[in-house]
Each structure stands twice: as structure tokens, then as C-alpha cells.
Design an enzyme around this catalytic site. Structure first.
Site, PDB file in Angstrom:
ATOM      1  N   MET A  14      81.767  46.848  46.207  1.00 36.82           N
ATOM      2  CA  MET A  14      82.852  46.564  45.127  1.00 36.82           C
ATOM      3  C   MET A  14      83.331  47.780  44.408  1.00 36.82           C
ATOM      4  O   MET A  14      83.955  47.394  43.116  1.00 36.82           O
ATOM      5  CB  MET A  14      82.331  45.405  44.493  1.00 36.82           C
ATOM      6  CG  MET A  14      81.931  44.164  45.207  1.00 36.82           C
ATOM      7  SD  MET A  14      81.612  42.742  44.452  1.00 36.82           S
ATOM      8  CE  MET A  14      80.571  43.072  43.167  1.00 36.82           C
ATOM      9  N   GLY A  15      82.910  48.806  44.817  1.00 37.58           N
ATOM     10  CA  GLY A  15      83.520  49.798  44.091  1.00 37.58           C
ATOM     11  C   GLY A  15      82.591  50.455  42.944  1.00 37.58           C
ATOM     12  O   GLY A  15      81.316  49.974  42.727  1.00 37.58           O
ATOM     13  N   HIS A  18      78.235  54.708  42.987  1.00 40.34           N
ATOM     14  CA  HIS A  18      77.095  55.744  42.305  1.00 40.34           C
ATOM     15  C   HIS A  18      76.373  56.115  43.610  1.00 40.34           C
ATOM     16  O   HIS A  18      76.499  56.042  44.873  1.00 40.34           O
ATOM     17  CB  HIS A  18      76.352  54.724  41.463  1.00 40.34           C
ATOM     18  CG  HIS A  18      76.183  53.450  42.018  1.00 40.34           C
ATOM     19  ND1 HIS A  18      74.929  53.223  42.940  1.00 40.34           N
ATOM     20  CD2 HIS A  18      76.362  52.289  41.750  1.00 40.34           C
ATOM     21  CE1 HIS A  18      74.636  51.999  43.333  1.00 40.34           C
ATOM     22  NE2 HIS A  18      75.708  51.350  42.542  1.00 40.34           N
ATOM     23  N   HIS A  21      75.427  53.974  46.482  1.00 40.48           N
ATOM     24  CA  HIS A  21      76.471  53.849  47.657  1.00 40.48           C
ATOM     25  C   HIS A  21      76.453  55.113  48.434  1.00 40.48           C
ATOM     26  O   HIS A  21      76.618  55.214  49.455  1.00 40.48           O
ATOM     27  CB  HIS A  21      77.841  53.733  46.999  1.00 40.48           C
ATOM     28  CG  HIS A  21      78.039  52.429  46.066  1.00 40.48           C
ATOM     29  ND1 HIS A  21      77.976  52.477  44.884  1.00 40.48           N
ATOM     30  CD2 HIS A  21      77.813  51.147  46.664  1.00 40.48           C
ATOM     31  CE1 HIS A  21      77.939  51.152  44.327  1.00 40.48           C
ATOM     32  NE2 HIS A  21      78.061  50.259  45.397  1.00 40.48           N
ATOM     33  N   GLN A  48      83.089  35.669  45.482  1.00 42.36           N
ATOM     34  CA  GLN A  48      81.537  35.710  45.169  1.00 42.36           C
ATOM     35  C   GLN A  48      81.164  35.809  43.749  1.00 42.36           C
ATOM     36  O   GLN A  48      79.827  35.869  43.536  1.00 42.36           O
ATOM     37  CB  GLN A  48      81.080  36.666  46.117  1.00 42.36           C
ATOM     38  CG  GLN A  48      81.303  38.035  45.323  1.00 42.36           C
ATOM     39  CD  GLN A  48      80.739  39.373  46.278  1.00 42.36           C
ATOM     40  OE1 GLN A  48      81.449  39.581  47.479  1.00 42.36           O
ATOM     41  NE2 GLN A  48      79.744  40.166  45.865  1.00 42.36           N
ATOM     42  N   GLN A 138      70.944  39.153  50.186  1.00 40.70           N
ATOM     43  CA  GLN A 138      72.288  39.666  50.805  1.00 40.70           C
ATOM     44  C   GLN A 138      72.127  40.170  52.245  1.00 40.70           C
ATOM     45  O   GLN A 138      72.864  39.714  53.302  1.00 40.70           O
ATOM     46  CB  GLN A 138      73.228  40.185  50.103  1.00 40.70           C
ATOM     47  CG  GLN A 138      74.290  41.050  50.706  1.00 40.70           C
ATOM     48  CD  GLN A 138      75.292  41.700  49.769  1.00 40.70           C
ATOM     49  OE1 GLN A 138      76.042  40.955  49.056  1.00 40.70           O
ATOM     50  NE2 GLN A 138      75.288  43.028  49.830  1.00 40.70           N
ATOM     51  N   ARG A 172      76.508  47.586  37.730  1.00 42.34           N
ATOM     52  CA  ARG A 172      76.472  46.856  36.309  1.00 42.34           C
ATOM     53  C   ARG A 172      75.547  47.463  35.501  1.00 42.34           C
ATOM     54  O   ARG A 172      75.736  47.008  34.108  1.00 42.34           O
ATOM     55  CB  ARG A 172      75.975  45.388  36.841  1.00 42.34           C
ATOM     56  CG  ARG A 172      76.940  44.378  37.297  1.00 42.34           C
ATOM     57  CD  ARG A 172      76.355  43.064  37.633  1.00 42.34           C
ATOM     58  NE  ARG A 172      77.514  42.331  37.957  1.00 42.34           N
ATOM     59  CZ  ARG A 172      77.374  41.787  39.256  1.00 42.34           C
ATOM     60  NH1 ARG A 172      76.667  42.040  40.345  1.00 42.34           N
ATOM     61  NH2 ARG A 172      78.601  41.019  39.585  1.00 42.34           N
TER      62      ARG A 172
HETATM   63  P1  AMP Z   1      77.925  46.404  45.607  1.00 48.40           P
HETATM   64  O1  AMP Z   1      79.026  47.484  45.269  1.00 48.40           O
HETATM   65  O2  AMP Z   1      77.197  46.444  44.272  1.00 48.40           O
HETATM   66  O3  AMP Z   1      78.541  45.236  46.008  1.00 48.40           O
HETATM   67  O4  AMP Z   1      77.107  47.305  46.580  1.00 48.40           O
HETATM   68  C1  AMP Z   1      77.546  47.595  47.861  1.00 48.40           C
HETATM   69  C2  AMP Z   1      76.337  47.823  48.742  1.00 48.40           C
HETATM   70  O5  AMP Z   1      75.675  49.075  48.255  1.00 48.40           O
HETATM   71  C3  AMP Z   1      75.656  46.928  49.058  1.00 48.40           C
HETATM   72  O6  AMP Z   1      74.993  47.014  50.355  1.00 48.40           O
HETATM   73  C4  AMP Z   1      74.457  47.088  48.163  1.00 48.40           C
HETATM   74  O7  AMP Z   1      73.123  46.622  48.456  1.00 48.40           O
HETATM   75  C5  AMP Z   1      74.182  48.562  48.053  1.00 48.40           C
HETATM   76  N1  AMP Z   1      73.631  49.199  46.866  1.00 48.40           N
HETATM   77  C6  AMP Z   1      73.866  48.935  45.508  1.00 48.40           C
HETATM   78  N2  AMP Z   1      73.152  49.617  44.915  1.00 48.40           N
HETATM   79  C7  AMP Z   1      72.090  50.177  45.743  1.00 48.40           C
HETATM   80  C8  AMP Z   1      70.909  50.930  45.306  1.00 48.40           C
HETATM   81  N3  AMP Z   1      70.597  51.353  44.137  1.00 48.40           N
HETATM   82  N4  AMP Z   1      70.277  51.501  46.497  1.00 48.40           N
HETATM   83  C9  AMP Z   1      70.812  51.137  47.648  1.00 48.40           C
HETATM   84  N5  AMP Z   1      71.659  50.276  47.770  1.00 48.40           N
HETATM   85  C10 AMP Z   1      72.468  50.032  46.996  1.00 48.40           C
END
Ligand code: AMP
Length: 265
Positions: A14-15, A18, A21, A48, A138, A172
Site C-alpha cells: 500500500m506504499g 520502508h 518492504h 480493506q 494475511q 503506520r
Molecule cells: P503494507 O504496505 O503494509 O500493506 O505491506 C505490504 C507487504 O509488506 C505485506 O506483505 C506486509 O506483510 C509486508 N510488510 C510490512 N511491514 C513489514 C515488516 N516490518 N517486515 C516484513 N514485511 C513487512
């Protein structure tokens, strides 16, 4: 079937990208190989977000994300403005693994996740896709969706990337004030406390959860949404610890809801 020289690996996000990602992108590259293609999708998926949550204020640093992908060697950035027809009426819903944990706390959340991920899979037709274990439920649900709906896509899980003090990286985290940021590592501390107790032989789930609750209650501004110890395979709550146990929790720090999990056995 599309003709490809190398593998194509998708990292859906979702951008507000960090280091978490970045690790997913690194693993995607490893799997794609040098002739392969790493694609990142960025879409803040309205489906979602439950009513009253942070959809409007979710960070959207478009320029920084674009640079991030460029620097990370991403081959394709897929950043649709919209994903749904106004009168869309078909959803993908997982009905078993979604019942507890975040599924119970956020009704409709995983239906939104599955629907958008299925659409991304159809649009981009990757050979593999990478997801973080940070969102453990998820990841389990996506694996189930791929199995049950016969998507010809390999799902790769990546361990959680953390700050030095244990806080799991998350888009977040930037909502947190300095004081809240200082309190936030309590999630990881509570999980590691439980793991230490489990390692010493404590196998009563109510005692383990009680210890986590006490620790979190002592942190300023923290409010527990849920703490559960579940079986990693079917996400069903356990009463006594056994192999494959996982602690998963969601805690509000101020107004920000953080989630995390840790394998216990
Ligand atoms: P999001 O952008 O938060 O929807 O996350 C996108 C993907 O990055 C999802 O598969 C998350 O599980 C993964 N993700 C987010 N934060 C972390 C983290 N700290 N360590 C590993 N994977 C992450």
C-alpha cells in the site's frame, strides 16, 4: 500464457515504503534472478479499510515511493488510481482462517485483501508473490486462496523486519508521536516475555496471555485489541502450548493500531 525469459515476482503493497518492504523486494529479486522481473504494486485499497478507519489519512508519499522503487532496482511499479468499477459486485472471500484475530476485529478486511490480491494476480500474472510474516494471518489467507482457487503462483513469506528496539516496521508507525513511539516496543517485549516463559516450560495459554496483558497494561497509552495464541497452521486458538504455536496481537498505542506476532514453539 505469457512468454517470459525469467521469472516475474510481485510485491503487493500500500506504499509508504520502508525497510520491511525493501526486504520483500530483495527476496523477490533473489527469486526472480537477474533475468527476471520484480514488480511492486502500490494501491491503498479502500475495500480493506473498515468504516471509520484510516483510509483517508493513510500516507501516500508518491514521489518518495517512486524513488524508493527505482533505487531498489524494481523493474515495474504498478500504481493504479482505481481498481474497481462503480458497480463492482464480485468479491473473493476466505471463510475459515479469517474468522479470528484481525478478521474478527476488522470485519470485511480480509475480503478486501483477497479481492484486491486476486485482481493483482490476474492483471500482472506473476510467477510468484512475496508477503511479510508481519501480517501473518494475511499470509496464511493468501496461501489458502491460492491453493483453493488454483492460482499458478508461488507464495513466498518473509520474516518481520524490526527496529533495533523490536518494533516491527510499519507504514503506520509514522502516526506515532514521540511519546507513543517510545511506548510502542512494548508489543515486542510482551511477545518475547511470553516466549521466554514458554521456553522455560510454561504451557498454560491463559497464564502466558495474562503475562503479556500485564506488561502491555503498564505501557502508557496502550490499549489491547486482542492477544491470542494460535496454531500456525489453522489459526485456531490454543489452550495449552504445543508445537507450531504463534502469539499474535493487536494493540492501540494512542489512536494507532499496531499488529505483530512471534513464533513460540
Ligand atoms: P503494507 O504496505 O503494509 O500493506 O505491506 C505490504 C507487504 O509488506 C505485506 O506483505 C506486509 O506483510 C509486508 N510488510 C510490512 N511491514 C513489514 C515488516 N516490518 N517486515 C516484513 N514485511 C513487512
Amino acid at each position: 500464457m505469457r512468454e517470459r525469459i525469467g521469472k516475474s515476482v510481485l510485491v503487493p503493497t500500500m506504499g509508504a515504503l520502508h525497510r520491511g518492504h525493501l526486504e520483500l523486494i530483495r527476496v523477490a529479486r533473489e527469486h526472480a534472478g537477474k533475468d527476471g522481473e520484480v514488480a511492486v504494486s502500490i494501491f491503498v485499497n479502500p475495500l480493506q479499510f473498515e468504516p471509520g478507519s484510516d483510509f483517508e489519512k493513510y500516507p501516500r508519499p508518491e514521489f518518495a515511493d517512486e524513488k524508493f522503487c527505482e533505487n531498489a532496482g524494481v523493474n515495474l511499479l504498478f500504481r493504479p488510481r482505481e481498481m474497481y468499477f462503480d458497480d463492482h459486485s464480485v468479491y473473493v472471500e476466505e471463510t475459515r482462517l479469517s474468522e479470528g484475530l484481525c478478521g474478527a476485529a476488522r470485519p470485511g478486511h480480509f475480503r478486501g485483501v483477497c479481492t484486491v490480491v486476486a485482481k493483482l494476480f490476474n492483471l500482472l500474472a506473476p510467477n510468484a508473490a512475496v508477503f511479510g510474516e508481519k501480517d501473518y494471518q494475511q499470509l496464511a489467507i493468501i496461501r489458502r486462496m491460492v491453493r483453493d482457487l488454483n492460482f499458478p503462483i508461488e507464495i513466498i513469506g518473509v520474516p518481520t523486519v524490526r527496529e533495533a528496539d523490536g518494533l516491527a516496521l510499519s507504514s503506520r508507525n509514522q502516526y506515532l508521536t514521540a511519546e507513543e513511539r517510545a511506548a510502542a516496543p512494548v508489543l515486542y517485549r510482551a511477545m518475547t516475555r511470553v516466549k521466554e516463559m514458554a521456553d522455560r516450560g510454561e504451557n498454560s495459554v491463559s497464564k502466558l496471555i495474562g503475562a503479556a496483558k500485564n506488561l502491555i497494561a503498564s505501557a502508557k497509552g496502550a490499549r489491547i485489541d486482542y492477544i491470542s495464541i494460535v496454531d500456525r497452521k489453522n489459526l485456531q486458538p490454543l489452550e495449552t502450548l504445543r508445537p507450531n504455536a504463534l502469539i499474535a496481537l493487536a494493540v492501540f498505542i494512542g489512536k494507532t493500531r499496531l499488529i505483530d506476532n512471534l513464533r513460540l514453539t
